[in-house]
Write a protein that holds these residues in place. Structure first.
Motif, short mmCIF file in Angstrom:
data_model
loop_
_atom_site.label_atom_id
_atom_site.label_comp_id
_atom_site.label_asym_id
_atom_site.label_seq_id
_atom_site.Cartn_x
_atom_site.Cartn_y
_atom_site.Cartn_z
N SER A 118 -30.99 55.08 -17.31
CA SER A 118 -30.55 54.86 -15.75
C SER A 118 -29.36 53.91 -15.53
CB SER A 118 -31.65 54.44 -14.50
OG SER A 118 -32.66 55.51 -14.88
N GLU A 119 -29.35 52.86 -16.13
CA GLU A 119 -28.18 51.92 -16.06
C GLU A 119 -26.97 52.40 -16.65
OE1 GLU A 119 -28.89 48.26 -18.11
OE2 GLU A 119 -30.64 47.56 -16.67
N PHE A 120 -27.18 53.36 -17.65
CA PHE A 120 -26.04 54.13 -18.39
C PHE A 120 -25.48 55.10 -17.49
CE2 PHE A 120 -24.31 57.74 -20.66
CZ PHE A 120 -23.13 57.15 -21.41
N GLY A 121 -26.54 55.94 -16.94
CA GLY A 121 -25.98 57.08 -15.97
C GLY A 121 -25.06 56.52 -14.81
N LEU A 122 -25.66 55.37 -14.25
CA LEU A 122 -25.10 54.48 -13.19
C LEU A 122 -23.62 54.01 -13.49
CD1 LEU A 122 -24.84 53.54 -10.40
CD2 LEU A 122 -26.04 51.29 -11.10
N ALA A 123 -23.48 53.50 -14.95
CA ALA A 123 -22.21 53.00 -15.42
C ALA A 123 -21.12 54.09 -15.65
CB ALA A 123 -22.39 52.35 -16.54
N MET A 124 -21.79 55.29 -15.76
CA MET A 124 -20.77 56.52 -16.16
C MET A 124 -20.23 56.88 -14.71
SD MET A 124 -20.31 56.95 -19.06
CE MET A 124 -20.59 55.12 -19.08
N LEU A 125 -21.06 57.05 -13.87
CA LEU A 125 -20.87 57.59 -12.25
C LEU A 125 -19.82 56.57 -11.79
CD1 LEU A 125 -24.44 58.55 -11.01
CD2 LEU A 125 -22.58 60.13 -11.49
N GLU A 126 -20.18 55.31 -11.96
CA GLU A 126 -19.25 54.32 -11.32
C GLU A 126 -17.68 54.39 -12.06
OE1 GLU A 126 -22.17 50.87 -9.80
OE2 GLU A 126 -21.32 50.92 -11.96
N ALA A 127 -17.66 54.71 -13.50
CA ALA A 127 -16.68 54.81 -14.25
C ALA A 127 -15.70 56.15 -13.76
CB ALA A 127 -16.74 54.83 -15.57
N GLU A 128 -16.36 57.19 -13.54
CA GLU A 128 -15.84 58.61 -13.10
C GLU A 128 -15.25 58.41 -11.46
OE1 GLU A 128 -17.16 62.85 -11.73
OE2 GLU A 128 -18.30 61.88 -13.48
N MET A 129 -15.92 57.66 -10.84
CA MET A 129 -15.33 57.50 -9.45
C MET A 129 -14.09 56.68 -9.41
SD MET A 129 -17.42 56.16 -5.98
CE MET A 129 -17.69 54.63 -6.41
N ALA A 130 -14.21 55.59 -10.37
CA ALA A 130 -13.00 54.81 -10.29
C ALA A 130 -11.72 55.50 -10.82
CB ALA A 130 -13.39 53.39 -11.20
N TRP A 131 -11.97 56.16 -12.09
CA TRP A 131 -10.87 57.20 -12.53
C TRP A 131 -10.57 58.14 -11.49
CZ3 TRP A 131 -9.58 62.05 -13.38
CH2 TRP A 131 -8.38 62.43 -14.26
N ALA A 132 -11.32 58.83 -10.87
CA ALA A 132 -10.97 59.88 -9.72
C ALA A 132 -10.00 59.34 -8.92
CB ALA A 132 -12.11 60.43 -9.12
N ARG A 133 -10.45 58.05 -8.35
CA ARG A 133 -10.02 57.31 -7.24
C ARG A 133 -8.34 56.90 -7.62
NH1 ARG A 133 -13.33 53.56 -5.87
NH2 ARG A 133 -14.22 54.74 -4.10
N SER A 134 -8.38 56.40 -8.91
CA SER A 134 -6.70 55.99 -9.39
C SER A 134 -6.05 57.20 -9.50
CB SER A 134 -7.15 55.26 -10.78
OG SER A 134 -5.92 55.00 -11.29
N PHE A 135 -6.49 58.32 -10.14
CA PHE A 135 -5.77 59.41 -10.11
C PHE A 135 -5.52 59.94 -8.92
CE2 PHE A 135 -6.07 64.11 -11.59
CZ PHE A 135 -4.65 64.22 -11.88
N ARG A 136 -6.33 60.27 -7.90
CA ARG A 136 -5.84 60.79 -6.58
C ARG A 136 -4.82 59.74 -6.05
NH1 ARG A 136 -9.80 58.99 -2.03
NH2 ARG A 136 -8.86 57.22 -2.63
N ASP A 137 -4.80 58.50 -6.20
CA ASP A 137 -3.90 57.55 -5.64
C ASP A 137 -2.62 57.80 -6.22
OD1 ASP A 137 -5.94 56.54 -3.90
OD2 ASP A 137 -6.24 54.78 -5.04
N GLU A 138 -2.55 58.04 -7.68
CA GLU A 138 -1.22 58.15 -8.44
C GLU A 138 -0.45 59.33 -7.87
OE1 GLU A 138 -0.65 57.70 -12.73
OE2 GLU A 138 -2.87 57.26 -12.52
#
Length: 219
Positions: free
Chosen positions: A160-180
């Motif tokens: 569950s910790e790993f799944g949460l980390a992957m979700l957080e990483a995906e959200m951070a990347w998507a936010r950075s990409f959107r902002d670019e």
């Protein structure tokens, strides 16, 4: 490289893990997997359970040790894990932990053909995804907090910790990409926008890219 398994289905791995403590019939196996929330860890098709159990028996990883009947219900066959099954469980787990293997992701499939959409629409879609991920992450965190409050060993929640980390990483990347894209720092975003504004045919766009051009040649 991943080993070619006699029963190459992650449900089989889950079944073997459910059998290590004592013999069980199929209904007990299914209940154990549900109680452990295995459908959250892997894609489980419950209708395939009977076939997977049979395949594990045929491969020598499970064996029949008896049967039982409860009233008018059909007879239930009881299985136990064999030594070969325990060895398979251990070896398969080692491989999954140690050997990276490419996994298909629907988001990656969409990103691979992102150019069919105009950048401003992509910004809106990414914002929707970020909002949805935020909701999912909040739910996962709440569930983790409940489990932690039960004082269970961390060993039983690392997935569950790993799944949460992957979700957080995906959200951070998507936010950075959107902002670019939104602030214009993404390379070729102006050309990308022009391609859609001018309705340039895909064949021409591909030709530009294949010639290594950053943007369409002037007409």
């Amino acid at each position: 490289m991943a080993t070619k398994r006699k029963v190459n289905n992650l449900l089989a791995l889950a079944v073997l893990s459910a059998m290590v403590d004592r013999p069980k019939h199929r209904y007990e196996i299914a209940q154990t997997l549900r109680d452990r929330g295995k459908e959250q860890d892997m894609a489980i098709k419950w209708g395939s359970l009977y076939t997977v159990v049979q395949s594990l028996e045929k491969a020598g990883f499970l064996e029949i040790v008896g049967s039982e009947r409860d009233g008018a219900r059909p007879e239930r066959v009881i299985y136990q894990i064999t030594e070969a099954g325990r060895a398979e469980l251990t070896d398969w787990t080692k491989e999954l932990i140690a050997v990276p293997e490419p996994e298909q992701h629907r988001f990656v499939a969409g990103l691979s053909i992102l150019g069919v959409l105009p950048p401003d629409e992509v910004i809106e879609l990414l914002s929707k995804r970020i909002d949805a991920l935020s909701q999912i992450i909040g739910g996962v965190r709440r569930e983790l907090d409940k489990v932690l409050a039960m004082k269970l060993p961390r060993l039983f929640i690392v997935e569950s910790e790993f799944g949460l980390a992957m979700l957080e990483a995906e959200m951070a990347w998507a936010r950075s990409f959107r902002d670019e894209i939104a602030d214009g720092t993404f390379p070729e975003v102006d050309w990308w926008r022009q391609v859609h504004a001018d309705a340039i045919p895909p064949a021409e766009v591909i030709a530009y890219v294949e010639r290594g051009l950053a943007e369409p040649e002037p007409s």
